[in-house]
Structures are given as C-alpha cells and as structure tokens.
Design a protein around this motif. Structure first.
Motif, PDB file in Angstrom:
ATOM      1  N   GLY A 110     -19.807  -5.793  21.405  1.00  0.00           N
ATOM      2  CA  GLY A 110     -19.252  -5.707  20.052  1.00  0.00           C
ATOM      3  C   GLY A 110     -20.304  -5.855  18.977  1.00  0.00           C
ATOM      4  O   GLY A 110     -20.327  -5.096  17.992  1.00  0.00           O
ATOM      5  N   LEU A 111     -21.208  -6.815  19.136  1.00  0.00           N
ATOM      6  CA  LEU A 111     -22.265  -7.032  18.150  1.00  0.00           C
ATOM      7  C   LEU A 111     -23.128  -5.786  18.005  1.00  0.00           C
ATOM      8  O   LEU A 111     -23.393  -5.323  16.893  1.00  0.00           O
ATOM      9  N   TYR A 112     -23.544  -5.238  19.135  1.00  0.00           N
ATOM     10  CA  TYR A 112     -24.456  -4.096  19.094  1.00  0.00           C
ATOM     11  C   TYR A 112     -23.754  -2.831  18.613  1.00  0.00           C
ATOM     12  O   TYR A 112     -24.355  -2.009  17.914  1.00  0.00           O
ATOM     13  N   ALA A 113     -22.484  -2.669  18.955  1.00  0.00           N
ATOM     14  CA  ALA A 113     -21.734  -1.505  18.474  1.00  0.00           C
ATOM     15  C   ALA A 113     -21.671  -1.498  16.953  1.00  0.00           C
ATOM     16  O   ALA A 113     -21.867  -0.459  16.302  1.00  0.00           O
ATOM     17  N   LYS A 114     -21.416  -2.654  16.372  1.00  0.00           N
ATOM     18  CA  LYS A 114     -21.351  -2.749  14.914  1.00  0.00           C
ATOM     19  C   LYS A 114     -22.709  -2.469  14.282  1.00  0.00           C
ATOM     20  O   LYS A 114     -22.818  -1.744  13.291  1.00  0.00           O
ATOM     21  N   ARG A 115     -23.755  -3.009  14.854  1.00  0.00           N
ATOM     22  CA  ARG A 115     -25.083  -2.852  14.268  1.00  0.00           C
ATOM     23  C   ARG A 115     -25.596  -1.414  14.406  1.00  0.00           C
ATOM     24  O   ARG A 115     -26.375  -0.946  13.571  1.00  0.00           O
ATOM     25  N   LEU A 116     -25.183  -0.722  15.442  1.00  0.00           N
ATOM     26  CA  LEU A 116     -25.627   0.660  15.640  1.00  0.00           C
ATOM     27  C   LEU A 116     -24.858   1.645  14.769  1.00  0.00           C
ATOM     28  O   LEU A 116     -25.252   2.806  14.652  1.00  0.00           O
ATOM     29  N   GLY A 117     -23.768   1.194  14.163  1.00  0.00           N
ATOM     30  CA  GLY A 117     -22.962   2.093  13.337  1.00  0.00           C
ATOM     31  C   GLY A 117     -21.897   2.836  14.106  1.00  0.00           C
ATOM     32  O   GLY A 117     -21.416   3.880  13.658  1.00  0.00           O
ATOM     33  N   CYS A 118     -21.512   2.318  15.281  1.00  0.00           N
ATOM     34  CA  CYS A 118     -20.440   2.958  16.044  1.00  0.00           C
ATOM     35  C   CYS A 118     -19.125   2.874  15.267  1.00  0.00           C
ATOM     36  O   CYS A 118     -18.914   1.956  14.468  1.00  0.00           O
ATOM     37  N   VAL A 119     -18.257   3.839  15.506  1.00  0.00           N
ATOM     38  CA  VAL A 119     -17.010   3.961  14.743  1.00  0.00           C
ATOM     39  C   VAL A 119     -15.828   3.648  15.652  1.00  0.00           C
ATOM     40  O   VAL A 119     -15.562   4.396  16.604  1.00  0.00           O
ATOM     41  N   PRO A 120     -15.106   2.540  15.393  1.00  0.00           N
ATOM     42  CA  PRO A 120     -13.963   2.199  16.248  1.00  0.00           C
ATOM     43  C   PRO A 120     -12.736   3.031  15.895  1.00  0.00           C
ATOM     44  O   PRO A 120     -12.538   3.427  14.746  1.00  0.00           O
ATOM     45  N   ILE A 121     -11.906   3.285  16.905  1.00  0.00           N
ATOM     46  CA  ILE A 121     -10.677   4.037  16.681  1.00  0.00           C
ATOM     47  C   ILE A 121      -9.552   3.398  17.481  1.00  0.00           C
ATOM     48  O   ILE A 121      -9.745   3.000  18.634  1.00  0.00           O
ATOM     49  N   ASP A 122      -8.380   3.287  16.841  1.00  0.00           N
ATOM     50  CA  ASP A 122      -7.186   2.747  17.496  1.00  0.00           C
ATOM     51  C   ASP A 122      -6.422   3.918  18.101  1.00  0.00           C
ATOM     52  O   ASP A 122      -5.750   4.668  17.395  1.00  0.00           O
TER      53      ASP A 122
END
Length: 246
Positions: A110-122
């Motif tokens: 989760g930390l790295y996904a946010k820092r890399l700019g990944c885009v979450p989708i529900d």
C-alpha cells in the motif's frame, strides 16, 4: 520425485519472495515515504532480485520482447500472474498501475503503490469507479510515467477467456495517448494461485502502439484481437495449446 523436489523449491521460493518483500519494503520505507524515486528504486531492485531468484531457484527464465515504451503511454497488458507485473515493472522507466482499491491497505504494498502514483479502483462500483479512475489519472498526469491497466480486470489462467472491459478505452480517449498492448505466457510457469512454479521461459512482449484516434469500442476490440492472438502464439511456442482447454 522430481515433482516433489520442484514443489519444495517452489515453496521455499514463495516464502523467500514475500519475506524479502517485507524486509526490503521496510528497509526502503523512510526514503520511499519522502520520495517517489525512493519508492521506484525499492521496487525496481525488488523486481531484479525476484527475477534472478526465480531463474536460480525454480528454473523460470524471463524475456522481454518488443520495445518497452519510454514516453507517456497507456499500457494495456495481459495479466496471468504476479510474474508479468514484475517483468513489466522492471522493463519500463516509470510504471504505475491501475489497481484494485483493497491493495492500498496491504502492508508494504500500500505504501509503495501510493508513492508510485498507482490509481486505485473500486471494482464493485463499476460506473462510478470509471469516472473516479479518470479523475485520479488526471490528477497524476503531471507526473512522469507509463500507466498500466489490465483490460480483463484480473489474472486470467492460460486457456481461459474473459471479456475485455471498457477501462482502457475510457483512458485512451481521455488521455489522448498511444496505447501499447502487451502479451504474455507467464501463467504457464508461474500460475495465478498455488505454490508450484514450473521451469521454462516466461515471455512478456510489447506490441506495436495503437495511436490515438479510435473510438472506445474500436480500441477494446483491437486490444482483444492483438493481445489474445500474440499471447496464444507465445503459449503455443512454449508447448501449450490454449484452444485445447476448451
């Protein structure tokens, strides 16, 4: 006996890569928390270690074919297992993923996904999720990167078929960027679930870019045509007939 030994090797490999993920992620966490470069360096080095270990421990060699994009593009990739994520991430300079929202709450990831700019989708709220995805991508558009989306929305086992979803077409039209299709056969050696890893050559192939100008439905149809055809060809090259499953 050979199968039992390979299973044990696979078990040790699986335990290693996830244990190493936790240790490596915590080691880089202070740098990653303040810098995208730190998050990228941690993930790039993790990929290289795992790809090397896969070859040494369980006999999975990997190969990248085609030309990995260096510019701002949308990458629409066939997704068969965690291995294709690792290979694509290692191959392009600034990768960021469209990913299911639940992963944001996963320790380390989760930390790295946010820092890399990944885009979450529900994925449970499809219409609203697409609209939010476009907004989230637009918010990140100033950051460099290759945006990676899986048109089928999930990992698909070799020989199985799932329809291609509308997400890539929506982003393709909104961003006005080329779309680079990606094919793979890695699920033959590193399956989407289970412990067993099988020796062989896992290939990820970057195909010719699809330039802006198609409609959403045209883009979806073209992606399905080229990605499925090339993925099936790669699987046949490895000795697996995807048509025989049906």
């Amino acid at each position: 006996m050979g199968q039992a030994i390979q299973w044990l090797r696979s078990l040790f490999f699986v335990l290693f890569i996830y244990g190493f993920m936790a240790v490596w992620g915590l080691l880089f966490a202070p740098w990653a928390a303040v810098s995208r470069k730190g998050a990228r360096a941690a993930c790039k080095s993790y990929c290289k270690v795992v790809l090397w270990t896969a070859r040494v421990m369980v006999g999975i060699r990997t190969e990248v074919r085609g030309t990995p994009p260096q510019d701002e593009v949308l990458i629409a990739a066939k997704h068969q297992s965690f291995l294709d994520i690792l290979i694509i991430f290692d191959a392009v300079p600034w990768p960021k993923f469209i990913m299911k929202r639940e992963l944001l709450w996963t320790p380390v990831i989760g930390l790295y996904a946010k820092r890399l700019g990944c885009v979450p989708i529900d994925r449970s709220k499809r219409g609203a999720a697409l609209a939010k995805m476009v907004r989230d991508v637009a918010a990140e558009v100033a950051e460099p990167g290759q945006l990676i989306i899986y048109p089928q929305g999930t990992r698909v086992a070799p020989g199985d078929h799932r329809p291609y979803k509308s997400g890539p077409g929506v982003l393709y039209r909104e961003l006005g960027q080329p779309c680079v299709p990606v094919a793979t056969n890695v699920g033959l050696f590193w399956p989407r679930s289970g412990v067993m890893r099988r020796p062989g050559l896992g290939v990820v192939e970057f195909l010719d870019p699809i330039l802006p100008g198609l409609s959403r439905t045209e883009l979806t149809a073209e992606l399905e045509r080229v990605v499925e055809a090339k993925s099936n060809a790669l699987m046949r090259e490895a000795g697996f007939d995807p048509d025989a499953v049906h």
